[in-house]
Design a protein around this motif. Structure first.
Motif, PDB file in Angstrom:
ATOM      1  N   ASN A  31       0.819  -1.218   0.000  1.00 31.32           N
ATOM      2  CA  ASN A  31       0.000   0.000   0.000  1.00 31.32           C
ATOM      3  C   ASN A  31       0.849   1.262   0.000  1.00 31.32           C
ATOM      4  O   ASN A  31       0.497   2.242  -0.645  1.00 31.32           O
ATOM      5  CB  ASN A  31      -0.955   0.033   1.192  1.00 31.32           C
ATOM      6  CG  ASN A  31      -2.132  -0.881   1.002  1.00 31.32           C
ATOM      7  OD1 ASN A  31      -2.447  -1.310  -0.099  1.00 31.32           O
ATOM      8  ND2 ASN A  31      -2.786  -1.205   2.101  1.00 31.32           N
ATOM      9  N   TRP A  32       1.953   1.238   0.759  1.00 34.88           N
ATOM     10  CA  TRP A  32       2.766   2.443   0.842  1.00 34.88           C
ATOM     11  C   TRP A  32       3.247   2.845  -0.549  1.00 34.88           C
ATOM     12  O   TRP A  32       3.096   3.990  -0.958  1.00 34.88           O
ATOM     13  CB  TRP A  32       3.961   2.243   1.790  1.00 34.88           C
ATOM     14  CG  TRP A  32       4.717   3.508   1.978  1.00 34.88           C
ATOM     15  CD1 TRP A  32       4.411   4.535   2.822  1.00 34.88           C
ATOM     16  CD2 TRP A  32       5.887   3.919   1.255  1.00 34.88           C
ATOM     17  NE1 TRP A  32       5.318   5.559   2.671  1.00 34.88           N
ATOM     18  CE2 TRP A  32       6.240   5.198   1.718  1.00 34.88           C
ATOM     19  CE3 TRP A  32       6.661   3.328   0.267  1.00 34.88           C
ATOM     20  CZ2 TRP A  32       7.330   5.893   1.243  1.00 34.88           C
ATOM     21  CZ3 TRP A  32       7.758   4.022  -0.206  1.00 34.88           C
ATOM     22  CH2 TRP A  32       8.085   5.293   0.283  1.00 34.88           C
ATOM     23  N   ASP A  34       2.036   1.846  -3.453  1.00 33.75           N
ATOM     24  CA  ASP A  34       0.899   2.093  -4.339  1.00 33.75           C
ATOM     25  C   ASP A  34       0.264   3.460  -4.110  1.00 33.75           C
ATOM     26  O   ASP A  34      -0.321   4.035  -5.027  1.00 33.75           O
ATOM     27  CB  ASP A  34      -0.172   1.011  -4.159  1.00 33.75           C
ATOM     28  CG  ASP A  34       0.310  -0.362  -4.602  1.00 33.75           C
ATOM     29  OD1 ASP A  34       1.304  -0.431  -5.358  1.00 33.75           O
ATOM     30  OD2 ASP A  34      -0.298  -1.361  -4.182  1.00 33.75           O
ATOM     31  N   GLN A  35       0.366   3.971  -2.894  1.00 31.37           N
ATOM     32  CA  GLN A  35      -0.291   5.237  -2.563  1.00 31.37           C
ATOM     33  C   GLN A  35       0.587   6.460  -2.782  1.00 31.37           C
ATOM     34  O   GLN A  35       0.112   7.588  -2.672  1.00 31.37           O
ATOM     35  CB  GLN A  35      -0.775   5.214  -1.108  1.00 31.37           C
ATOM     36  CG  GLN A  35      -1.831   4.166  -0.830  1.00 31.37           C
ATOM     37  CD  GLN A  35      -3.064   4.326  -1.691  1.00 31.37           C
ATOM     38  OE1 GLN A  35      -3.559   5.424  -1.883  1.00 31.37           O
ATOM     39  NE2 GLN A  35      -3.551   3.222  -2.237  1.00 31.37           N
ATOM     40  N   GLU A  37       2.037   9.409  -4.562  1.00 34.00           N
ATOM     41  CA  GLU A  37       1.439  10.153  -5.666  1.00 34.00           C
ATOM     42  C   GLU A  37       2.159  11.487  -5.835  1.00 34.00           C
ATOM     43  O   GLU A  37       2.466  12.165  -4.862  1.00 34.00           O
ATOM     44  CB  GLU A  37      -0.038  10.389  -5.349  1.00 34.00           C
ATOM     45  CG  GLU A  37      -0.832  10.975  -6.457  1.00 34.00           C
ATOM     46  CD  GLU A  37      -2.299  11.086  -6.072  1.00 34.00           C
ATOM     47  OE1 GLU A  37      -2.919  12.069  -6.484  1.00 34.00           O
ATOM     48  OE2 GLU A  37      -2.817  10.195  -5.367  1.00 34.00           O
ATOM     49  N   GLY A  49       2.088  10.704   0.421  1.00 39.02           N
ATOM     50  CA  GLY A  49       2.228   9.311   0.828  1.00 39.02           C
ATOM     51  C   GLY A  49       1.319   8.989   1.998  1.00 39.02           C
ATOM     52  O   GLY A  49       0.542   9.834   2.460  1.00 39.02           O
ATOM     53  N   GLU A  50       1.424   7.763   2.461  1.00 37.78           N
ATOM     54  CA  GLU A  50       0.606   7.286   3.578  1.00 37.78           C
ATOM     55  C   GLU A  50       0.964   8.009   4.881  1.00 37.78           C
ATOM     56  O   GLU A  50       2.095   8.479   5.054  1.00 37.78           O
ATOM     57  CB  GLU A  50       0.814   5.779   3.766  1.00 37.78           C
ATOM     58  CG  GLU A  50       0.201   4.934   2.684  1.00 37.78           C
ATOM     59  CD  GLU A  50      -1.313   4.796   2.821  1.00 37.78           C
ATOM     60  OE1 GLU A  50      -1.890   5.220   3.831  1.00 37.78           O
ATOM     61  OE2 GLU A  50      -1.906   4.246   1.887  1.00 37.78           O
ATOM     62  N   ASP A  51       0.004   8.037   5.804  1.00 41.92           N
ATOM     63  CA  ASP A  51       0.205   8.694   7.099  1.00 41.92           C
ATOM     64  C   ASP A  51       1.361   8.088   7.894  1.00 41.92           C
ATOM     65  O   ASP A  51       2.007   8.771   8.671  1.00 41.92           O
ATOM     66  CB  ASP A  51      -1.070   8.606   7.950  1.00 41.92           C
ATOM     67  CG  ASP A  51      -2.203   9.437   7.385  1.00 41.92           C
ATOM     68  OD1 ASP A  51      -1.936  10.336   6.570  1.00 41.92           O
ATOM     69  OD2 ASP A  51      -3.360   9.184   7.756  1.00 41.92           O
ATOM     70  N   TYR A  52       1.627   6.811   7.701  1.00 43.62           N
ATOM     71  CA  TYR A  52       2.650   6.137   8.509  1.00 43.62           C
ATOM     72  C   TYR A  52       4.053   6.229   7.905  1.00 43.62           C
ATOM     73  O   TYR A  52       4.984   5.576   8.375  1.00 43.62           O
ATOM     74  CB  TYR A  52       2.267   4.677   8.753  1.00 43.62           C
ATOM     75  CG  TYR A  52       2.058   3.845   7.492  1.00 43.62           C
ATOM     76  CD1 TYR A  52       3.117   3.203   6.870  1.00 43.62           C
ATOM     77  CD2 TYR A  52       0.786   3.696   6.943  1.00 43.62           C
ATOM     78  CE1 TYR A  52       2.924   2.439   5.736  1.00 43.62           C
ATOM     79  CE2 TYR A  52       0.579   2.937   5.809  1.00 43.62           C
ATOM     80  CZ  TYR A  52       1.656   2.305   5.209  1.00 43.62           C
ATOM     81  OH  TYR A  52       1.463   1.549   4.085  1.00 43.62           O
ATOM     82  N   THR A  53       4.234   7.067   6.922  1.00 39.36           N
ATOM     83  CA  THR A  53       5.548   7.215   6.298  1.00 39.36           C
ATOM     84  C   THR A  53       6.613   7.595   7.320  1.00 39.36           C
ATOM     85  O   THR A  53       7.735   7.109   7.267  1.00 39.36           O
ATOM     86  CB  THR A  53       5.488   8.253   5.158  1.00 39.36           C
ATOM     87  OG1 THR A  53       4.561   7.786   4.175  1.00 39.36           O
ATOM     88  CG2 THR A  53       6.835   8.463   4.522  1.00 39.36           C
ATOM     89  N   MET A  70      -4.010  -1.865  11.716  1.00 38.21           N
ATOM     90  CA  MET A  70      -2.800  -1.829  10.888  1.00 38.21           C
ATOM     91  C   MET A  70      -1.913  -3.036  11.192  1.00 38.21           C
ATOM     92  O   MET A  70      -1.344  -3.632  10.273  1.00 38.21           O
ATOM     93  CB  MET A  70      -2.030  -0.523  11.111  1.00 38.21           C
ATOM     94  CG  MET A  70      -2.800   0.718  10.730  1.00 38.21           C
ATOM     95  SD  MET A  70      -3.219   0.816   8.986  1.00 38.21           S
ATOM     96  CE  MET A  70      -1.660   1.298   8.317  1.00 38.21           C
ATOM     97  N   TRP A  74      -0.921  -6.074   8.651  1.00 39.89           N
ATOM     98  CA  TRP A  74       0.484  -6.426   8.448  1.00 39.89           C
ATOM     99  C   TRP A  74       0.697  -7.925   8.668  1.00 39.89           C
ATOM    100  O   TRP A  74       1.383  -8.579   7.884  1.00 39.89           O
ATOM    101  CB  TRP A  74       1.354  -5.597   9.386  1.00 39.89           C
ATOM    102  CG  TRP A  74       2.815  -5.907   9.298  1.00 39.89           C
ATOM    103  CD1 TRP A  74       3.690  -5.455   8.353  1.00 39.89           C
ATOM    104  CD2 TRP A  74       3.557  -6.742  10.179  1.00 39.89           C
ATOM    105  NE1 TRP A  74       4.936  -5.962   8.603  1.00 39.89           N
ATOM    106  CE2 TRP A  74       4.886  -6.754   9.723  1.00 39.89           C
ATOM    107  CE3 TRP A  74       3.239  -7.479  11.320  1.00 39.89           C
ATOM    108  CZ2 TRP A  74       5.898  -7.466  10.356  1.00 39.89           C
ATOM    109  CZ3 TRP A  74       4.239  -8.198  11.955  1.00 39.89           C
ATOM    110  CH2 TRP A  74       5.546  -8.197  11.480  1.00 39.89           C
TER     111      TRP A  74
END
Length: 155
Positions: A31-32, A34-35, A37, A49-53, A70, A74
């Motif tokens: 997901n990381w 893929d998201q 942008e 990017g994702e919030d957890y970057t 989450m 995982w």
């Protein structure tokens, strides 16, 4: 012209971030990657990017439970339950992992390294992009000035 440079350079940043993410063995669901942008307009570029970057970059401090959903995702993405052969339920495993993270934090160094972002998005690389954009802007401004001078000479 500027937008093209920004778009090209930020797409390269995105590509290199995903390659580093994979090289460090960080991919679970994907997901990381893929998201990620890229958004560009004539004067700026943004890489979303994702919030957890931030946790992928620096790890996670102890103190609070991470989101259980989450952790559950995982565990599923990594196929961890398949390796345990039914010795523990998924919910128990998720809770134990979350509790350990809450107590001790989570340090990426033991799992492929930290600095996912800062190894790719360096000051030198950003400076190179700034210089490229600056040169393009200089060419645009020069062309505009030459055009205006020619117009004035015709008057």
């Amino acid at each position: 012209m500027t937008k093209d440079i920004l778009s090209r350079e930020f797409e390269l940043l995105k590509r290199d971030l995903i390659a580093s993410y994979d090289a460090k063995g960080m991919r679970a669901s994907g997901n990381w990657a893929d998201q990620l942008e890229v958004y560009t307009d004539e004067n700026r570029a943004i890489l979303f990017g994702e919030d957890y970057t931030q946790q992928l970059e620096t790890g996670r401090k102890a103190g609070k439970f991470p989101p259980l959903k989450m952790i559950e995702q995982w565990v599923e993405d990594k196929g961890i339950l398949n390796n345990l052969q039914g010795n523990i339920s998924k919910s128990s495993l998720v809770f134990l992992i979350a509790r350990k993270i809450a107590r001790e934090g989570w340090n990426r160094e033991r799992f492929g390294g930290v600095d996912l972002i800062s190894e790719i998005v360096t000051e030198e690389r950003l400076q190179k992009i700034i210089e490229e954009v600056g040169e393009a802007k200089l060419i645009e401004f020069t062309a505009e000035i030459i055009f205006l001078i020619k117009e004035l000479n015709e008057v």
